[in-house]
Motif scaffolding. Structure first.
Motif, short mmCIF file in Angstrom:
data_model
loop_
_atom_site.label_atom_id
_atom_site.label_comp_id
_atom_site.label_asym_id
_atom_site.label_seq_id
_atom_site.Cartn_x
_atom_site.Cartn_y
_atom_site.Cartn_z
N UNK A 32 51.26 44.40 10.73
CA UNK A 32 51.92 45.65 10.38
C UNK A 32 50.93 46.49 9.58
N UNK A 33 50.65 47.70 10.05
CA UNK A 33 49.61 48.54 9.44
C UNK A 33 50.16 49.94 9.18
N UNK A 34 49.78 50.49 8.03
CA UNK A 34 50.11 51.87 7.68
C UNK A 34 48.81 52.55 7.26
N UNK A 35 48.53 53.71 7.80
CA UNK A 35 47.32 54.41 7.40
C UNK A 35 47.38 55.86 7.85
N UNK A 36 46.50 56.67 7.31
CA UNK A 36 46.25 58.00 7.85
C UNK A 36 45.48 57.82 9.16
N UNK A 37 45.75 58.66 10.12
CA UNK A 37 44.98 58.63 11.37
C UNK A 37 43.63 59.30 11.09
N UNK A 38 42.71 58.51 10.55
CA UNK A 38 41.42 59.06 10.15
C UNK A 38 40.60 59.55 11.33
N UNK A 39 40.74 58.91 12.49
CA UNK A 39 40.02 59.37 13.68
C UNK A 39 40.47 60.78 14.05
N UNK A 40 41.78 61.01 14.01
CA UNK A 40 42.31 62.35 14.30
C UNK A 40 41.87 63.33 13.22
N UNK A 41 41.76 62.85 11.97
CA UNK A 41 41.30 63.72 10.88
C UNK A 41 39.86 64.17 11.09
N UNK A 42 39.00 63.23 11.51
CA UNK A 42 37.63 63.60 11.81
C UNK A 42 37.55 64.60 12.95
N UNK A 43 38.39 64.41 13.97
CA UNK A 43 38.43 65.34 15.11
C UNK A 43 38.87 66.73 14.65
N UNK A 44 39.83 66.78 13.73
CA UNK A 44 40.28 68.08 13.20
C UNK A 44 39.14 68.84 12.53
N UNK A 45 38.30 68.13 11.79
CA UNK A 45 37.16 68.77 11.12
C UNK A 45 36.22 69.39 12.16
N UNK A 46 35.93 68.64 13.22
CA UNK A 46 35.05 69.15 14.27
C UNK A 46 35.66 70.37 14.95
N UNK A 47 36.95 70.31 15.25
CA UNK A 47 37.63 71.43 15.92
C UNK A 47 37.61 72.68 15.06
N UNK A 48 37.89 72.51 13.76
CA UNK A 48 37.92 73.66 12.86
C UNK A 48 36.56 74.35 12.80
N UNK A 49 35.50 73.55 12.65
CA UNK A 49 34.16 74.14 12.51
C UNK A 49 33.68 74.72 13.84
#
Length: 353
Positions: free
Chosen positions: A154-171
């Motif tokens: 059982x795991x709980x976390x922020x979707x860090x992969x999606x977060x990294x993708x958001x940074x790339x998309x924004x820039x």
């Protein structure tokens, strides 16, 4: 110290009746139950934790494993830990905090001694050595983090992969094509810590799709380390117009060094951070950021663990990744044109003369 016998005398009932009210093992009339509870409150009685654990085979304790390493940003870890403790207390559990780097030995000690009913593990690595024992020990557990193989966990976390993708998309949307990632300390990547690896993987994957070039440099959080890392970045990739920072300790040294070098944020260089909201909002330049929801991670970890302790299926795959949100602030803007870049370089050269 008030005893159970004193509560019984005060309420005018037998000691066994008080015990049944506390345990709920036998039906007690509403009037009698109310009288016993009133006596407990008036006298300030607290059941002995050790005796209660022996009688019920439950300690009402959750072990929280949070290794405090020098290369990790401790305030985030502690914010998650505080959220775990307050949520656990609301459910009637106390938290045993294990801060050493014992790994498997600590899991074996807790599970073998009956010290705690359940475990929450933080600082999860992709190939975490604690997980094989966790899968076989039969003790309810939750990870705040995501390993490479979450089968049976059982795991709980922020979707860090999606977060990294958001940074790339924004820039990319702002016209940037050369991006550098100022990452966590080298040790974090050497251990293959999940959140750092997944952020980088998500950012690189989306950058490739969008035609961006990415340079990644791990970095300690000191001023001297950031100075050296930033110098290497602009030496190796002089056309870099945006920085993604996943290292809270490096944020202020980075902004100070950009000012010192005459690089305006965001006119010359955009900066996007993956960090807690308060770090981004209180920085000397308010940072565009993907927030780390530390309190929510702690809360959800406990809620899932309490569900397991209440009879939820143990061993079933259960991965909850919180969707990341990118908040635009003052530190990101359109990529400068080549003419603007040359003008800025000339101004920096003149200022050093």
């Amino acid at each position: 110290m008030v005893t159970l016998a004193q509560v019984a005398r005060h309420a005018g009932v037998s000691a066994s009746t008080v015990s049944y009210v506390l345990s709920g093992k036998r039906s007690i009339s509403t009037g009698t139950r109310r009288r016993v509870l009133d006596s407990i409150e008036r006298l300030g009685y607290h059941p002995h934790a050790g005796a209660r654990a022996l009688a019920s085979s439950r300690s009402r304790i959750i072990a929280l494993m949070v290794p405090l390493r020098t290369d990790m940003y401790v305030p985030v870890m502690m914010e998650i830990a505080i959220s775990v403790a307050t949520t656990a207390r609301a459910h009637g559990y106390d938290v045993l905090l294990l801060t050493g780097e014992e790994g498997v030995a600590a899991v074996r000690r807790v599970t073998g001694s009956g010290l705690a009913e359940a475990l929450i593990l933080m600082d999860v690595e992709l190939e975490d050595e604690r997980l094989p024992l966790l899968r076989t020990c039969g003790q309810p557990s939750v990870l705040v983090g995501l390993p490479a193989d979450p089968t049976g966990l059982t795991c709980v976390d922020l979707d860090f992969a999606a977060g990294g993708a958001l940074c790339a998309e924004h820039l990319a949307g702002l016209g940037h094509r050369e991006i550098a990632v100022i990452g966590e300390a080298p040790g974090v990547y050497e251990r293959h810590t999940g959140f750092a690896e997944r952020t980088l993987s998500g950012l690189r994957g989306r950058a490739d799709q969008l035609g961006l070039r990415v340079l990644h440099r791990p970095c300690e959080g000191s001023y001297e380390a950031v100075l050296s890392t930033l110098g290497r970045v602009f030496d190796e990739r002089p056309d870099t117009t945006a920085l993604v920072v996943q290292n809270e300790a490096a944020v202020e040294p980075l902004l100070a060094l950009l000012r010192r070098d005459g690089r305006a944020v965001p006119e010359d260089v955009s900066v996007v951070a993956v960090c807690p909201e308060q770090v981004a909002a209180q920085a000397s330049v308010r940072l565009t950021s993907v927030a780390i929801p530390a309190q929510e991670l702690g809360r959800q970890a406990v809620e899932r663990l309490v569900a397991k302790l209440g009879g939820g299926a143990e061993g079933d795959d259960d991965v909850a990744l919180l969707a990341p949100e990118l908040t635009v602030r003052d530190s990101s803007g359109p990529a400068p044109t080549k003419a603007q870049t040359k003008e800025s370089e000339s101004a920096r050269w003149l200022s050093r003369r």
